[in-house]
Design an enzyme around this catalytic site. Structure first.
Site, PDB file in Angstrom:
ATOM      1  N   SER A  38       0.825  -1.207   0.000  1.00  0.00           N
ATOM      2  CA  SER A  38       0.000   0.000   0.000  1.00  0.00           C
ATOM      3  C   SER A  38       0.867   1.268   0.000  1.00  0.00           C
ATOM      4  CB  SER A  38      -0.959  -0.047   1.200  1.00  0.00           C
ATOM      5  OG  SER A  38      -2.022   0.857   1.054  1.00  0.00           O
ATOM      6  N   ASP A 150      -6.194  -3.859  -1.248  1.00  0.00           N
ATOM      7  CA  ASP A 150      -5.022  -3.481  -0.452  1.00  0.00           C
ATOM      8  C   ASP A 150      -4.260  -4.701   0.064  1.00  0.00           C
ATOM      9  OD1 ASP A 150      -3.435  -2.500   1.881  1.00  0.00           O
ATOM     10  OD2 ASP A 150      -4.490  -0.626   1.472  1.00  0.00           O
TER      11      ASP A 150
END
Length: 253
Positions: A38, A150
């Site tokens: 991320s 994510d």
């Protein structure tokens, strides 16, 4: 001795990675390989391209990020990130893992197969964006007919990606586990839920780091505090500088 750097996700708190890296560089530490999830993937891509931590901070401060996302017209998320591809290609024009000056491994979560996926070859920008798709906020990102969210959902500290590739691992975690901050909004509920979901597995990975850097002051910020970028950067820098002796001793062990 080859040194690997593991960078966690954490939204705007990931800006602290830049301050930490600046401090590491000032202490003479060279980074030979990076693994990131991320926000950590974004920092790793820009650092691997050759930007300095200060240059990356300036990019963050001067880029209207939310102008490069658009509403999602499905029920799978509120926003879409595909429009941001052009923005990232402005700063990463080669769009290739192989062109990076520092090898990078990016972790995203395959939503259908339910497993973490490591990207480290071929195109760069789309895997980085896939790694950043916070569930419930961003629509899953499609790459080669597979859908990703994510990377932090399953692996927010991808230490094991580097275990057999480097001799020494520095982990930077920007999500201190504190429950003191009150929850006052839906955004707060989502953020706290995500932190709880990854907490136990992330703590297990801490032990695999030769050095773990986790600035406790970051608990004061949330994942959308981009306006406080310079303050977050400074917290990462100051905390890593305070560990100078410890880092030196660990490197000699």
């Amino acid at each position: 001795m080859k040194t690997g750097l593991v960078l966690s996700g954490g939204g705007a708190r990931g800006i602290a990675h830049l301050g930490v890296i600046k401090a590491l560089y000032e202490q003479g530490i060279t980074i030979d390989r990076i693994a990131g999830t991320s926000a950590g993937a974004i920092v790793g891509a820009l650092l691997g391209h050759g930007y300095t931590p200060d240059e990356i901070l300036k990019i963050i401060e001067t880029t209207p990020f939310f102008k490069h996302v658009r509403p999602a017209f499905t029920r799978m998320g509120l926003l879409r990130l595909d429009k941001a591809e052009g923005l990232y290609r402005q700063h990463l024009p080669h769009d290739s893992f192989e062109a990076l000056k520092i090898p990078l491994h990016v972790v995203a979560t395959d939503l259908v197969e339910g497993e973490p996926v490591v990207f480290d070859e071929g195109e760069l920008v789309r895997p980085v964006l896939a790694s950043c798709c916070i569930p419930g906020i961003f629509e899953p990102y499609s790459i080669n007919k597979r859908y990703y969210v994510d990377g932090g959902v399953l692996n927010n500290m991808p230490v094991e990606v580097l275990e057999n590739k480097v001799d020494f691992i520095i982990g930077v975690h920007c999500n201190p586990f504190t429950m003191q901050k009150p929850i006052t909004s839906m955004k707060g509920v989502l953020e706290r839920s995500l932190i709880l979901a990854v907490q136990s597995k992330t703590k297990e990975r801490f032990a695999k780091c030769n050095v773990l850097i986790e600035p406790p002051e970051l608990s004061r910020f949330d994942v959308f505090d981009l306006r406080r970028a310079r303050e977050i950067f400074r917290i990462g820098y100051d905390y890593a500088r305070s560990l100078e002796v410890r880092l030196s001793e660990a490197a000699l062990d």
